[in-house]
Design a protein around this motif. Structure first.
Motif, mmCIF file in Angstrom:
data_model
loop_
_atom_site.group_PDB
_atom_site.id
_atom_site.type_symbol
_atom_site.label_atom_id
_atom_site.label_comp_id
_atom_site.label_asym_id
_atom_site.label_seq_id
_atom_site.Cartn_x
_atom_site.Cartn_y
_atom_site.Cartn_z
ATOM 1 N N ALA A 188 74.518 13.928 18.599
ATOM 2 C CA ALA A 188 75.006 14.378 17.292
ATOM 3 C C ALA A 188 73.835 14.664 16.347
ATOM 4 O O ALA A 188 73.854 15.648 15.584
ATOM 5 C CB ALA A 188 75.939 13.334 16.698
ATOM 6 N N ALA A 189 72.808 13.831 16.413
ATOM 7 C CA ALA A 189 71.633 14.031 15.562
ATOM 8 C C ALA A 189 70.921 15.334 15.893
ATOM 9 O O ALA A 189 70.418 16.030 14.999
ATOM 10 C CB ALA A 189 70.678 12.847 15.713
ATOM 11 N N THR A 190 70.873 15.698 17.184
ATOM 12 C CA THR A 190 70.218 16.955 17.558
ATOM 13 C C THR A 190 70.959 18.154 16.987
ATOM 14 O O THR A 190 70.334 19.148 16.598
ATOM 15 C CB THR A 190 70.130 17.099 19.088
ATOM 16 O OG1 THR A 190 71.453 17.101 19.656
ATOM 17 C CG2 THR A 190 69.313 15.979 19.705
ATOM 18 N N VAL A 191 72.275 18.082 16.917
ATOM 19 C CA VAL A 191 73.060 19.180 16.334
ATOM 20 C C VAL A 191 72.726 19.341 14.854
ATOM 21 O O VAL A 191 72.511 20.456 14.355
ATOM 22 C CB VAL A 191 74.571 18.935 16.533
ATOM 23 C CG1 VAL A 191 75.384 20.002 15.800
ATOM 24 C CG2 VAL A 191 74.919 18.920 18.017
ATOM 25 N N VAL A 192 72.655 18.225 14.144
ATOM 26 C CA VAL A 192 72.329 18.269 12.705
ATOM 27 C C VAL A 192 70.934 18.845 12.494
ATOM 28 O O VAL A 192 70.719 19.725 11.638
ATOM 29 C CB VAL A 192 72.429 16.859 12.099
ATOM 30 C CG1 VAL A 192 71.943 16.871 10.649
ATOM 31 C CG2 VAL A 192 73.864 16.344 12.179
ATOM 32 N N LEU A 193 69.981 18.389 13.275
ATOM 33 C CA LEU A 193 68.608 18.871 13.135
ATOM 34 C C LEU A 193 68.491 20.344 13.507
ATOM 35 O O LEU A 193 67.711 21.090 12.898
ATOM 36 C CB LEU A 193 67.672 18.029 14.012
ATOM 37 C CG LEU A 193 67.465 16.589 13.558
ATOM 38 C CD1 LEU A 193 66.724 15.780 14.625
ATOM 39 C CD2 LEU A 193 66.687 16.548 12.241
ATOM 40 N N LEU A 194 69.271 20.764 14.481
ATOM 41 C CA LEU A 194 69.251 22.179 14.873
ATOM 42 C C LEU A 194 69.766 23.059 13.743
ATOM 43 O O LEU A 194 69.218 24.134 13.462
ATOM 44 C CB LEU A 194 70.099 22.369 16.134
ATOM 45 C CG LEU A 194 69.873 23.641 16.955
ATOM 46 C CD1 LEU A 194 68.412 23.762 17.364
ATOM 47 C CD2 LEU A 194 70.774 23.646 18.167
ATOM 48 N N VAL A 195 70.804 22.607 13.048
ATOM 49 C CA VAL A 195 71.335 23.349 11.898
ATOM 50 C C VAL A 195 70.297 23.413 10.781
ATOM 51 O O VAL A 195 70.080 24.474 10.171
ATOM 52 C CB VAL A 195 72.643 22.696 11.400
ATOM 53 C CG1 VAL A 195 73.089 23.338 10.085
ATOM 54 C CG2 VAL A 195 73.739 22.829 12.446
ATOM 55 N N LEU A 196 69.649 22.300 10.506
ATOM 56 C CA LEU A 196 68.614 22.272 9.472
ATOM 57 C C LEU A 196 67.465 23.220 9.824
ATOM 58 O O LEU A 196 66.906 23.896 8.943
ATOM 59 C CB LEU A 196 68.089 20.860 9.285
ATOM 60 C CG LEU A 196 69.060 19.855 8.651
ATOM 61 C CD1 LEU A 196 68.461 18.455 8.666
ATOM 62 C CD2 LEU A 196 69.406 20.265 7.221
ATOM 63 N N LEU A 197 67.117 23.286 11.096
ATOM 64 C CA LEU A 197 66.050 24.186 11.516
ATOM 65 C C LEU A 197 66.429 25.640 11.284
ATOM 66 O O LEU A 197 65.621 26.437 10.784
ATOM 67 C CB LEU A 197 65.721 23.940 12.995
ATOM 68 C CG LEU A 197 64.672 24.873 13.618
ATOM 69 C CD1 LEU A 197 63.332 24.704 12.907
ATOM 70 C CD2 LEU A 197 64.538 24.610 15.106
ATOM 71 N N VAL A 198 67.655 25.997 11.638
ATOM 72 C CA VAL A 198 68.126 27.373 11.434
ATOM 73 C C VAL A 198 68.122 27.729 9.953
ATOM 74 O O VAL A 198 67.876 28.881 9.570
ATOM 75 C CB VAL A 198 69.530 27.546 12.045
ATOM 76 C CG1 VAL A 198 70.121 28.905 11.680
ATOM 77 C CG2 VAL A 198 69.471 27.387 13.555
ATOM 78 N N LEU A 199 68.352 26.750 9.095
ATOM 79 C CA LEU A 199 68.346 26.988 7.644
ATOM 80 C C LEU A 199 66.927 27.065 7.077
ATOM 81 O O LEU A 199 66.760 27.313 5.875
ATOM 82 C CB LEU A 199 69.126 25.884 6.931
ATOM 83 C CG LEU A 199 70.641 25.861 7.182
ATOM 84 C CD1 LEU A 199 71.283 24.690 6.473
ATOM 85 C CD2 LEU A 199 71.279 27.171 6.731
ATOM 86 N N GLY A 200 65.917 26.848 7.907
ATOM 87 C CA GLY A 200 64.546 27.053 7.462
ATOM 88 C C GLY A 200 63.724 25.806 7.254
ATOM 89 O O GLY A 200 62.567 25.901 6.834
ATOM 90 N N TYR A 201 64.262 24.636 7.529
ATOM 91 C CA TYR A 201 63.508 23.395 7.367
ATOM 92 C C TYR A 201 62.666 23.171 8.629
ATOM 93 O O TYR A 201 63.147 22.639 9.634
ATOM 94 C CB TYR A 201 64.447 22.215 7.148
ATOM 95 C CG TYR A 201 65.240 22.318 5.872
ATOM 96 C CD1 TYR A 201 64.706 21.918 4.654
ATOM 97 C CD2 TYR A 201 66.534 22.826 5.888
ATOM 98 C CE1 TYR A 201 65.436 22.020 3.479
ATOM 99 C CE2 TYR A 201 67.280 22.931 4.721
ATOM 100 C CZ TYR A 201 66.717 22.525 3.521
ATOM 101 O OH TYR A 201 67.448 22.633 2.367
ATOM 102 N N MET A 202 61.408 23.578 8.596
ATOM 103 C CA MET A 202 60.560 23.552 9.785
ATOM 104 C C MET A 202 60.312 22.131 10.298
ATOM 105 O O MET A 202 60.124 21.915 11.496
ATOM 106 C CB MET A 202 59.222 24.238 9.498
ATOM 107 C CG MET A 202 59.352 25.725 9.200
ATOM 108 S SD MET A 202 60.087 26.616 10.587
ATOM 109 C CE MET A 202 60.015 28.297 9.973
#
Length: 480
Positions: A188-202
């Motif tokens: 579940a944490a990987t899904v959240v981090l993947l979304v944050l990455l797509v939004l530009g949070y490197m």
């Protein structure tokens, strides 16, 4: 005469690079096709290696990443390491090596994604306020996240699989309770981090790598040795998917093609092996083979029923038979007695006996493990029979020699619906006139349950080290 500079300019043309990538892709496809048959496997392996050489050279020239000499030196070092591994690693350790190769493939994709993220990251560190204002999705980062996520899971998961197969105490032990719950939370944490990455949070990419690396450990650690062939095949598929994602990230066609080929073939093989074990992939990943609490004990199954034999008695049994089947298992791999098995088969064949090898699809510790061992001993391919080919004919076999196999010949798979291996397709050797089982002891297989075949009326147990037992048996047959 063209100078090296002129050649570099010529090779740098887009159409030349595309042609090189197309050639590499064709070589990959021909290589995989060649490896579908033992007679063409060596050629297929060479074609695949040539394809990779072409792809690397074209990429180095096209992107001008480094001088050709430096690239050649790096490839020479890699080739030397590969040669040493190929020569020194024993066949019994080949599953561990394959698992490590899968991990290295995941690491390569992870490094490509990391380099791309590092390049995209601004030198100046942005403030949190500035970052929160940039919420425009960048779906190119989705490929980077996928390559990093799958690559990290493949890397650590493959290392754990190799460690379990090697019997390293640190990883080859009973997992702590609640590990599957931890895996679910990490996923579940990987899904959240993947979304944050797509939004530009490197920064989410580097956090994603850490979480995914731990996820690879928690996913593979609970899986038992009996399911390792499926796990290795699945991790192989993961490494291909990671490579394909990296190819989309850097717009590299040959990486997309090669990754897709590996990913698809790995998934197909995983599905085939799951069917061979009558288990779903989810059951392999999240379930375990455990004996039923109300199942019979070893004493109840074996007491007073085991008939031990000797090489001389087995040699007398083989005198005058017409048809013999040999069932290899992991015990043959551990004992490294495939050459002695071939000697026995040749001696029987010289007397007019029909000798066949019955191969279970998940025997050993990786797909095709038994086939590779027997090919190393120059066993003719037409003598290797699949489970589907042999099962209808076991009733016509005079003697079956089971060498180090256990669960794949356990008849409770067909007779006991409460057994942990219930419904698993097995080699039905119990239907033969006589069965000779060569094992060190009556210890159970990875399923942890006794095998009533060993106590059957038509079964004889030849206890001892597999290699020594086969050497003694060959000598006894020749003397008889």
């Amino acid at each position: 005469m063209l100078s090296s500079f002129d050649i570099s300019i010529y090779l740098n043309r887009p159409e030349v690079a595309d042609a090189g990538y197309l050639l590499a892709a064709v070589l990959f496809i021909l290589g995989i096709k060649g490896m579908t048959h033992p007679r063409t496997a060596v050629r297929g392996n060479l074609l695949g290696a040539m394809g990779m050489l072409v792809a690397v050279l074209v990429t180095v020239v096209k992107l001008e990443l480094m001088p050709i000499g430096l690239a050649g030196g790096a490839m020479a070092v890699g080739a030397a390491i590969g040669y040493v591994l190929a020569v020194r690693v024993q066949m019994t350790e080949m599953p561990q090596l394959v698992a490590l190769f899968n991990g290295f493939g995941g690491a390569a994709s992870l490094l490509v994604a990391g380099a791309e993220i590092a390049q995209r990251t601004s030198v100046d560190v942005k403030s949190v306020a500035e970052e929160t204002q940039q919420l425009t999705p960048d779906f190119a980062l989705l490929a980077a996240g996928a390559a990093g996520l799958i690559g990290a899971v493949t890397l650590t998961g493959s290392f754990i699989a190799a460690g379990k197969l090697q019997g390293i105490p640190l990883v080859d032990r009973k997992p702590p309770a609640g590990l599957q719950v931890i895996s679910a939370l990490l996923a579940a944490a990987t899904v959240v981090l993947l979304v944050l990455l797509v939004l530009g949070y490197m920064w989410a990419f580097w956090a994603l790598l850490g979480v995914a690396a731990v996820l690879g450990i928690t996913l593979v650690q609970p899986i038992g040795g009996a399911d390792m062939p499926v796990v290795i095949s699945l991790l192989n598929s993961y490494s291909g998917l990671a490579a394909a994602a990296a190819g989309f990230l850097i717009d590299n066609n040959v990486l997309i093609i090669a990754g897709s080929l590996v990913g698809a073939s790995g998934l197909i093989l995983t599905n085939i092996m799951c069917k061979a074990m009558n288990r779903s992939l989810a059951n392999v990943v999240f379930g375990k083979l455990e004996p039923s609490a109300d199942g019979p004990s070893a004493d109840e199954v074996y007491e007073g029923k085991i008939k031990a034999t000797s090489p001389e008695e087995v040699a007398m049994l083989l005198d005058g038979v017409q048809r013999v089947a040999i069932v290899p298992g992991y015990g043959m791999a551990v004992a490294q007695c495939q050459h002695s098995v071939r000697e026995l088969a040749d001696e029987l064949a010289s007397r007019g006996v029909t000798v066949e090898y019955a191969i279970h699809p998940v025997a050993g510790r990786m797909p095709g493990h038994m086939n590779v061992l027997l090919a190393e001993a120059d066993v003719p391919y037409d003598q290797l029979k699949t489970m589907e080919e042999m099962n209808p004919h076991f009733s016509q076999v005079d003697v079956v020699i089971v060498l180090g196999a256990n669960d794949v010949v356990n008849p409770v798979a067909n007779t006991d619906p409460t057994s942990p291996i219930a419904g698993m397709p097995i080699l039905e050797v119990d239907k033969a006139r006589t069965v000779v089982v060569i094992k060190r002891s009556l210890s159970p297989g990875f399923a942890g349950i006794p095998n009533p075949l060993f106590a059957a009326d038509n079964c004889l147990m030849l206890f001892g080290d597999g290699k020594q037992a086969m050497v003694d048996l060959v000598a006894a047959v020749i003397e008889s």
